[in-house]
Write an enzyme that holds these catalytic residues in place. Structure first.
Site, short mmCIF file in Angstrom:
data_model
loop_
_atom_site.label_atom_id
_atom_site.label_comp_id
_atom_site.label_asym_id
_atom_site.label_seq_id
_atom_site.Cartn_x
_atom_site.Cartn_y
_atom_site.Cartn_z
N ASP A 11 -16.40 -25.29 0.95
CA ASP A 11 -15.21 -25.95 0.45
C ASP A 11 -14.91 -26.83 1.98
OD1 ASP A 11 -14.61 -25.37 -1.97
OD2 ASP A 11 -13.26 -23.81 -1.47
N ASP A 130 -15.40 -26.49 -15.34
CA ASP A 130 -14.74 -25.27 -15.10
C ASP A 130 -14.02 -24.97 -16.34
OD1 ASP A 130 -15.25 -25.68 -12.60
OD2 ASP A 130 -13.37 -26.74 -12.05
#
Lengths: 250, 211
Positions: A11, A130
Site C-alpha cells: 500500500d 473485492d
C-alpha cells in the site's frame, strides 16, 4: 503452464509504503523502490502497488515513484488505486508500470476495461474485485475499498470482466482479508473456471493456505502483512510449494 | 558516444523504463531514438514492443523505422527484438492477417491455445533448442512472459518454451535476434541472458555496474 506466482502487495500513500495498524495509524515502511528491491532479491515473482490516497494532486508524486520502482525492479509490477481513465493508465505505463489495476471505476463504467484493453492490450489490464459472501448472490461485489455494496454477483461480474477484455483478475475475499484463516476456496473454485489468470487475495496466514489456493485453481497468490513483517519469508514459502509438487520459480 | 552504444527504438509501443533500468544496471550505454536519424552510429539496435502487431507496425512505419531496419540489418547492424519486437521481425502474425512483418527471420506468429489460459502470463522455464554463442548456458532459465501470440519454432530457434505447445522463446538469424519473454523483467536469469546477447551483438559495457 507457467510457474505459480507469489506476489507481495504494497500500500502506498503519498509516495511512501505504509501499513495500517488497526485501520487508524499508518506506519511508514519506506520508499516504494527500497521495498521493491528487497522483494526482488527475495524472489517475489511480481509486485502489486495500491495507491491508497490516489487523487488528482497526487498524480505527479505517483509518476515519480513508479519511475523509481521501474528502474529498481527486475520483475514485473502492477499499479492500482483510483485509475479511472485511459490517461491515468497511460501515465502509469509510461512511467514504467507493467500493468494497471482497475476496480471501482471499471464497475461504474465497464467500458473502461475494453477501452484499456484496446489501447494497451489485455495483458496490461488487471481487474481487481473485492467480494463478500452473500445469501442472495453467493458472493457480492463491493466498491471503494470494500465500503460500497453493489447489486452485482461476483461470479457474473468476473465473466463480464473477462468478456470486456481484462487480462487477469485480482480477487479479494473481504470475509477472509486480515483473518489469517486461509483463502476462500469455494470462491477460487468458481473463479478459476475463467480462461484468464487468477490472483487469489485475502486470508493467507500460513504456508498451507497458499498451497490450498493454488490447488484450487489460483494462478498466483497475494499477501501483504505476512511478507512485510517477515513472518513468512518468500524463499521459505516457495521451497514449501516446490516440496508439494507445485511449479515455482526458485 | 562509444562504438558499442545501444540504440533503443522509442515508438510508444514499448515499456522503455524497465529496459533502460536493465541497461543501466548492466553498464551498457544507450540512446533513445524515435526515428532512424537519432540512432547511434554503430552498435546494436533494440526493438521493444507491447501491444498489437498492426498498431506497432504502423507506428514504426510512421517514424521511418519500418523502411530503415532492413537496410541497417543488411549493412551488418545487429538487431534485437523483445516480445512483440521479436514477432515484428517474423514474416507475419495471425494477430494482423494480411499485414507483413519485417521478414528478417523466418516463420509465422500464431495465437496460443486452445486448452490453455491466454495470455500466457508469468514465469516459464526455457530449454535450449540449439547452442549459440550469444546465449551461453540458458537451459532451465526462468523467464517472464506475457503474450497471446508466439513464433512457431524454426531451424533458427535457440530457446523453446511451452504453453500448450512448444514455441520460440529466442531466435537468431545472423545478427538478428529476438526474445519472446522480457529478459529485462526476468530477475537474475533474464539479466544474465540479456547481457550475454547484447555483448555478443557488440554492445560494450563502459564500466562495471555498481550492483
Amino acid at each position: 503452464m507457467p510457474a505459480k506466482r507469489v506476489i507481495p502487495c504494497l500500500d502506498v500513500k503519498n509516495g511512501r509504503v505504509v501499513k495500517g495498524i488497526q485501520f487508524k495509524q499508518l506506519r511508514d515502511l519506506g520508499h516504494p523502490a527500497e521495498l521493491a528491491r528487497r522483494y526482488d532479491q527475495e524472489g517475489a515473482d511480481e509486485l502489486v502497488f495500491l495507491d491508497i490516497a490516489a487523487s488528482q494532486e497526487n498524480r505527479g508524486t505517483r509518476e515519480a515513484w513508479v519511475r523509481d520502482v521501474a528502474r529498481e525492479l527486475t520483475i514485473p509490477f502492477t499499479v492500482g488505486g483510483g485509475v479511472s481513465s485511459i490517461e491515468d493508465a497511460r501515465s502509469l505505463l509510461r512511467a514504467g508500470a507493467d500493468k494497471v489495476a482497475v476496480n471501482t471505476a471499471a464497475s461504474l463504467r465497464p467500458d473502461l476495461v475494453c477501452d484499456l484493453a484496446d489501447a494497451f492490450g489485455s495483458q496490461c489490464v488487471v481487474a481487481a474485485v473485492d467480494v463478500k459472501r452473500d445469501p442472495d448472490l453467493g458472493w457480492r461485489v463491493y466498491l471503494k475499498g470494500g465500503t460500497a455494496p453493489t447489486e452485482r454477483s461476483a461470479v457474473d461480474w468476473l465473466w463480464e470482466l473477462n468478456d470486456l477484455g481484462a487480462g487477469e483478475i485480482l480477487l479479494t475475499s473481504m470475509d477472509r482479508d486480515g483473518t489469517g484463516d486461509g483463502f476462500d476456496l469455494p470462491l477460487l473454485d468458481l473463479a478459476s473456471e475463467l480462461p484468464i489468470p487468477l490472483i487469489a487475495s485475502g486470508g493467507a496466514g500460513r504456508e498451507v493456505h497458499f498451497l490450498e489456493a493454488l490447488q484450487h485453481g489460483a494462478d498466483a497468490v497475494l499477501a501483504a502483512t505476512l511478507f512485510h513483517e517477515g513472518i513468512l519469508p518468500i524463499p521459505r514459502l516457495k521451497a514449501y510449494l516446490a516440496q508439494n509438487d507445485l511449479s515455482v520459480r526458485i | 558516444m562509444s562504438a558499442g552504444t545501444i540504440t533503443l527504438i522509442d515508438y510508444e509501443a514499448g515499456n522503455l523504463a524497465s529496459l533502460e533500468g536493465a541497461l543501466e544496471r548492466l553498464g551498457f550505454p544507450f540512446v533513445r531514438a524515435a526515428s532512424p536519424d537519432q540512432a547511434a552510429e554503430a552498435g546494436p539496435i533494440v526493438l521493444p514492443g507491447v501491444g498489437h502487431f498492426e498498431a506497432a507496425q504502423r507506428s514504426l512505419r510512421d517514424r521511418g523505422w519500418w523502411s530503415a531496419l532492413p537496410g541497417l540489418v543488411a549493412d551488418g547492424r545487429p538487431l534485437l527484438g523483445i516480445c512483440l519486437g521479436l514477432q515484428l521481425l517474423a514474416e507475419g502474425s495471425e494477430e494482423a492477417p494480411g499485414i507483413p512483418g519485417l521478414g528478417l527471420i523466418p516463420g509465422l506468429v500464431r495465437r496460443l491455445g486452445p486448452g490453455v489460459k491466454v495470455p500466457h502470463m508469468g514465469w516459464s522455464q526455457v530449454h535450449q533448442a540449439r547452442p549459440h554463442p550469444a546465449l551461453p548456458d540458458p537451459d532451465g532459465a526462468w523467464l517472464y512472459f506475457v503474450h497471446s501470440y508466439a513464433l512457431e519454432p524454426t531451424d533458427d530457434t535457440l530457446l523453446v518454451a511451452e504453453h500448450g505447445r512448444p514455441f520460440t522463446a529466442a531466435e537468431a538469424r545472423g545478427r538478428v535476434m529476438g526474445f519472446q519473454p522480457h529478459p529485462e523483467k526476468s530477475g537474475p536469469d533474464g539479466l544474465r541472458l540479456l547481457r550475454a546477447a547484447l555483448a555478443w551483438m557488440g554492445a560494450a559495457a563502459q564500466e562495471a555496474p555498481c550492483n
